[in-house]
Design a protein around this motif. Sequence first.
Motif, PDB file in Angstrom:
ATOM      1  N   SER A 112       0.829  -1.192   0.000  1.00 37.85           N
ATOM      2  CA  SER A 112       0.000   0.000   0.000  1.00 37.85           C
ATOM      3  C   SER A 112       0.872   1.254   0.000  1.00 37.85           C
ATOM      4  CB  SER A 112      -0.941   0.018   1.201  1.00 37.85           C
ATOM      5  OG  SER A 112      -0.211   0.315   2.375  1.00 37.85           O
ATOM      6  N   LYS A 113       0.299   2.346  -0.442  1.00 38.65           N
ATOM      7  CA  LYS A 113       0.990   3.629  -0.438  1.00 38.65           C
ATOM      8  C   LYS A 113       1.356   4.021   0.992  1.00 38.65           C
ATOM      9  CE  LYS A 113       0.223   8.469  -1.552  1.00 38.65           C
ATOM     10  NZ  LYS A 113      -0.719   9.456  -2.069  1.00 38.65           N
ATOM     11  N   VAL A 114       0.449   3.784   1.923  1.00 42.56           N
ATOM     12  CA  VAL A 114       0.682   4.108   3.333  1.00 42.56           C
ATOM     13  C   VAL A 114       1.883   3.325   3.866  1.00 42.56           C
ATOM     14  CG1 VAL A 114      -0.291   3.988   5.655  1.00 42.56           C
ATOM     15  CG2 VAL A 114      -1.711   4.740   3.752  1.00 42.56           C
ATOM     16  N   THR A 115       1.941   2.039   3.562  1.00 39.85           N
ATOM     17  CA  THR A 115       3.056   1.203   4.012  1.00 39.85           C
ATOM     18  C   THR A 115       4.371   1.710   3.437  1.00 39.85           C
ATOM     19  OG1 THR A 115       1.629  -0.731   4.227  1.00 39.85           O
ATOM     20  CG2 THR A 115       3.992  -1.152   4.024  1.00 39.85           C
ATOM     21  N   LEU A 116       4.372   2.045   2.162  1.00 48.02           N
ATOM     22  CA  LEU A 116       5.573   2.564   1.522  1.00 48.02           C
ATOM     23  C   LEU A 116       6.028   3.861   2.187  1.00 48.02           C
ATOM     24  CD1 LEU A 116       7.741   2.591  -0.676  1.00 48.02           C
ATOM     25  CD2 LEU A 116       6.078   3.728  -2.171  1.00 48.02           C
ATOM     26  N   CYS A 117       5.098   4.775   2.411  1.00 44.85           N
ATOM     27  CA  CYS A 117       5.440   6.055   3.035  1.00 44.85           C
ATOM     28  C   CYS A 117       5.980   5.853   4.451  1.00 44.85           C
ATOM     29  CB  CYS A 117       4.237   6.986   3.041  1.00 44.85           C
ATOM     30  SG  CYS A 117       3.813   7.591   1.394  1.00 44.85           S
ATOM     31  N   LYS A 118       5.363   4.980   5.215  1.00 47.36           N
ATOM     32  CA  LYS A 118       5.837   4.707   6.575  1.00 47.36           C
ATOM     33  C   LYS A 118       7.251   4.134   6.541  1.00 47.36           C
ATOM     34  CE  LYS A 118       1.455   3.904   8.936  1.00 47.36           C
ATOM     35  NZ  LYS A 118       0.634   2.903   9.648  1.00 47.36           N
ATOM     36  N   TYR A 119       7.496   3.231   5.617  1.00 47.95           N
ATOM     37  CA  TYR A 119       8.814   2.607   5.501  1.00 47.95           C
ATOM     38  C   TYR A 119       9.871   3.643   5.114  1.00 47.95           C
ATOM     39  CZ  TYR A 119      12.615  -0.328   3.877  1.00 47.95           C
ATOM     40  OH  TYR A 119      13.850  -0.898   3.705  1.00 47.95           O
ATOM     41  N   LEU A 120       9.563   4.473   4.116  1.00 48.21           N
ATOM     42  CA  LEU A 120      10.516   5.487   3.684  1.00 48.21           C
ATOM     43  C   LEU A 120      10.803   6.487   4.806  1.00 48.21           C
ATOM     44  CD1 LEU A 120       9.287   6.140   0.034  1.00 48.21           C
ATOM     45  CD2 LEU A 120      11.354   4.909   0.742  1.00 48.21           C
ATOM     46  N   ARG A 121       9.769   6.900   5.526  1.00 47.14           N
ATOM     47  CA  ARG A 121       9.971   7.823   6.654  1.00 47.14           C
ATOM     48  C   ARG A 121      10.822   7.175   7.745  1.00 47.14           C
ATOM     49  NH1 ARG A 121       4.176   9.370   5.904  1.00 47.14           N
ATOM     50  NH2 ARG A 121       4.279  11.235   4.627  1.00 47.14           N
ATOM     51  N   HIS A 122      10.605   5.875   7.973  1.00 48.22           N
ATOM     52  CA  HIS A 122      11.402   5.133   8.954  1.00 48.22           C
ATOM     53  C   HIS A 122      12.887   5.172   8.578  1.00 48.22           C
ATOM     54  CE1 HIS A 122      12.568   1.991  11.775  1.00 48.22           C
ATOM     55  NE2 HIS A 122      13.153   1.369  10.769  1.00 48.22           N
ATOM     56  N   LEU A 123      13.178   5.163   7.282  1.00 50.81           N
ATOM     57  CA  LEU A 123      14.554   5.228   6.797  1.00 50.81           C
ATOM     58  C   LEU A 123      15.104   6.651   6.788  1.00 50.81           C
ATOM     59  CD1 LEU A 123      14.340   2.760   3.764  1.00 50.81           C
ATOM     60  CD2 LEU A 123      15.337   2.327   6.010  1.00 50.81           C
ATOM     61  N   GLY A 124      14.238   7.629   7.090  1.00 52.56           N
ATOM     62  CA  GLY A 124      14.670   9.019   7.114  1.00 52.56           C
ATOM     63  C   GLY A 124      14.561   9.723   5.773  1.00 52.56           C
ATOM     64  N   VAL A 125      13.817   9.131   4.847  1.00 44.50           N
ATOM     65  CA  VAL A 125      13.630   9.719   3.528  1.00 44.50           C
ATOM     66  C   VAL A 125      12.517  10.760   3.601  1.00 44.50           C
ATOM     67  CG1 VAL A 125      12.991   9.253   1.129  1.00 44.50           C
ATOM     68  CG2 VAL A 125      14.364   7.595   2.396  1.00 44.50           C
ATOM     69  N   VAL A 126      12.786  11.955   3.086  1.00 44.94           N
ATOM     70  CA  VAL A 126      11.777  13.005   3.042  1.00 44.94           C
ATOM     71  C   VAL A 126      10.870  12.727   1.851  1.00 44.94           C
ATOM     72  CG1 VAL A 126      11.356  15.473   2.783  1.00 44.94           C
ATOM     73  CG2 VAL A 126      13.322  14.669   4.086  1.00 44.94           C
ATOM     74  N   ILE A 127       9.565  12.651   2.110  1.00 45.74           N
ATOM     75  CA  ILE A 127       8.598  12.326   1.061  1.00 45.74           C
ATOM     76  C   ILE A 127       7.844  13.589   0.671  1.00 45.74           C
ATOM     77  CG2 ILE A 127       6.569  10.949   0.485  1.00 45.74           C
ATOM     78  CD1 ILE A 127       7.572   8.966   2.630  1.00 45.74           C
ATOM     79  N   HIS A 128       7.835  13.851  -0.622  1.00 48.66           N
ATOM     80  CA  HIS A 128       7.113  15.004  -1.151  1.00 48.66           C
ATOM     81  C   HIS A 128       5.809  14.524  -1.768  1.00 48.66           C
ATOM     82  CE1 HIS A 128      10.711  17.367  -0.586  1.00 48.66           C
ATOM     83  NE2 HIS A 128      11.378  16.386  -1.129  1.00 48.66           N
ATOM     84  N   SER A 129       4.708  15.165  -1.436  1.00 45.81           N
ATOM     85  CA  SER A 129       3.409  14.710  -1.918  1.00 45.81           C
ATOM     86  C   SER A 129       3.246  14.896  -3.422  1.00 45.81           C
ATOM     87  CB  SER A 129       2.277  15.401  -1.169  1.00 45.81           C
ATOM     88  OG  SER A 129       2.378  16.793  -1.314  1.00 45.81           O
ATOM     89  N   TYR A 130       3.897  15.885  -3.969  1.00 48.64           N
ATOM     90  CA  TYR A 130       3.809  16.112  -5.415  1.00 48.64           C
ATOM     91  C   TYR A 130       5.184  15.918  -6.040  1.00 48.64           C
ATOM     92  CZ  TYR A 130      -0.740  17.960  -4.305  1.00 48.64           C
ATOM     93  OH  TYR A 130      -2.012  18.094  -3.854  1.00 48.64           O
ATOM     94  N   HIS A 131       5.782  14.793  -5.729  1.00 43.02           N
ATOM     95  CA  HIS A 131       7.143  14.464  -6.113  1.00 43.02           C
ATOM     96  C   HIS A 131       7.390  14.631  -7.616  1.00 43.02           C
ATOM     97  CE1 HIS A 131      10.978  12.515  -5.556  1.00 43.02           C
ATOM     98  NE2 HIS A 131      10.696  11.700  -6.545  1.00 43.02           N
TER      99      HIS A 131
END
Length: 51
Positions: free
Chosen positions: A23-42
């Motif tokens: 899921s998108k939510v799972t991916l975002c949580k995982y990336l944030r856990h790694l310290g990756v900054v996620i942009h909503s309009y990447h």
Amino acid sequence: MAEKIYKEQKLSVNEIAQRLRISKVTLCKYLRHLGVVIHSYHKAIVAKLTA
């Protein structure tokens, strides 16, 4: 793998999640856990910077 794909800036979060079959939510949580900054309009941001 998810972090590498995201940092290549060629696919959106939705596209990455679909390819990894998570899921998108799972991916975002995982990336944030790694310290990756996620942009909503990447992709939109990348498109503006490369235009």
